[in-house]
Design an enzyme around this catalytic site. Structure first.
Site, mmCIF file in Angstrom:
data_model
loop_
_atom_site.group_PDB
_atom_site.id
_atom_site.type_symbol
_atom_site.label_atom_id
_atom_site.label_comp_id
_atom_site.label_asym_id
_atom_site.label_seq_id
_atom_site.Cartn_x
_atom_site.Cartn_y
_atom_site.Cartn_z
ATOM 1 N N TYR A 27 0.623 -1.347 -0.291
ATOM 2 C CA TYR A 27 0.030 0.245 -0.015
ATOM 3 C C TYR A 27 1.200 1.064 0.279
ATOM 4 C CZ TYR A 27 -3.321 -3.234 1.081
ATOM 5 O OH TYR A 27 -4.406 -4.342 1.488
ATOM 6 N N LYS A 77 1.141 -7.209 5.493
ATOM 7 C CA LYS A 77 1.734 -8.078 4.464
ATOM 8 C C LYS A 77 2.301 -8.956 3.470
ATOM 9 C CE LYS A 77 -3.468 -7.303 4.037
ATOM 10 N NZ LYS A 77 -3.796 -6.570 4.179
#
Ligand code: A2P
Length: 317
Positions: free
Chosen positions: A48, A77
């Site tokens: 992100y 993640k």
């Protein structure tokens, strides 16, 4: 604050802030506002590209005592370029450095897709590694080592089909604590949810509002709108809540963890409060009829001619 208890005994807040699509220049402030509003669960990911900004928000809140580290749930993640055994721990350590934390509460394999080392976004078939050369079991065992080393308290997966989870369990004997997948009334995934719950795997629902703000190249023409669905609008009006609140409450009522994204202080508050809404059984039944197996994040972006991945192979369809 409603929580879901994981197999480890850890309690994860049922509503978290999704941080996908929050621009780095805003992420620090948004996370700060979210924590001040009462959020105790922030869902992050290396890809992100906003973890450094989020980390500044965490540091601000932790230093000022707005929240204690033990009361805050942070997920991140592993990106696809770090699936090899020796790359997993450095990737996790980079997320910890950016997030300004000593440990994560949960670390997930982001996708069952492997890139060549150093390739963030695959553009040609040779940017991929087939799963035969970097098996998910290898990545998973390296995640376990990170857990044993105290870098993350729980490990899980994201975008995994039942078949991919079964293979992971049969090859390693280690059951993921969480599977994070897209889930909302248009993509209810009831069979996957039942399977995961039967295995003691908690399920996190991403894109619970339909992710209207995702990049245009991830959108299909004439896609349906969850927030403007007439049945969802009708029931939310009758219950005196907004469509977004109904969608979030629907996820919580199905015992899933829900991670709506917002950058707006008013919507952040509304989304968090949705955990306390009780949807009547007859409305839940009617919402069950909205399922149309529609993916907003359809996985087609992994398909490159000559490459090893297709959306169908990922979703197990
Ligand atoms: P914004 O960030 O301006 O609030 P998803 O969680 O499915 O990815 O959806 C995120 C999208 O939904 C964003 O465009 C976000 O806009 C919007 N959104 C978030 N909360 C609400 C809400 N309570 N009402 C309407 N739209 C919302």
């Amino acid at each position: 604050m409603k929580t879901i208890t994981l197999a480890s005994g850890d309690a994860i807040p049922a509503i978290g802030l999704g941080t996908w699509k929050i621009p780095p220049r805003e992420a620090c402030d948004v996370v700060q506002t979210a924590i001040e509003t009462g959020y105790r669960h922030i869902d992050c990911a290396r890809i992100y590209e906003n973890e450094a900004s989020i980390g500044r928000g965490f540091e601000f809140c932790l230093r000022r005592g707005v929240v204690g580290r033990e009361s805050l749930w942070v997920t991140s993640k592993l990106w696809n370029d770090s699936h090899r055994r020796q790359d997993v721990r450095p990737a996790l350590e980079q997320s910890l450095l950016d997030l300004r934390l000593d440990w994560l509460d949960l670390y997930l394999i982001h996708w069952p897709v492997a890139h060549r080392r150093g390739v963030l976004h695959a553009e040609q078939a040779s940017d991929y590694e087939p799963l035969e050369s970097v098996p998910l079991a290898e990545t998973w065992l390296a995640m376990r080592e990170c857990q044993k080393a105290g870098l993350c308290r729980n490990i899980g997966v994201s975008n995994f089909s039942r078949a991919a989870i079964e293979e992971l369990i049969s090859t390693t004997g280690i059951v993921p604590s969480v599977n994070q997948v897209e889930m909302h009334p248009y993509l209810q995934q009831s069979a996957l949810l039942e399977y995961c719950h039967g295995q003691g795997i908690a399920v996190t629902a991403y894109s619970p509002l339909g992710s209207r703000d995702r990049p245009d190249d991830m959108k299909s023409a004439n896609e349906p709108s969850l927030l403007r669905d007439p049945i969802i609008e009708r029931h939310s009006r009758a219950l005196g809540i907004t469509p977004a609140a109904l969608l979030i409450a629907w996820g919580v009522q199905r015992r899933t963890i829900v991670i709506p994204k917002s950058t707006d202080p008013h919507r952040l508050r509304e989304n968090l409060a949705a955990a306390d809404i009780k949807i009547p059984d007859n409305v839940m039944q009617e919402l069950a009829g909205l399922d149309r197996s529609h993916r907003f994040v359809d996985g087609k972006f992994w398909e490159i001619e000559g490459g090893p991945y297709t959306a169908d192979s990922i979703w197990g369809e």
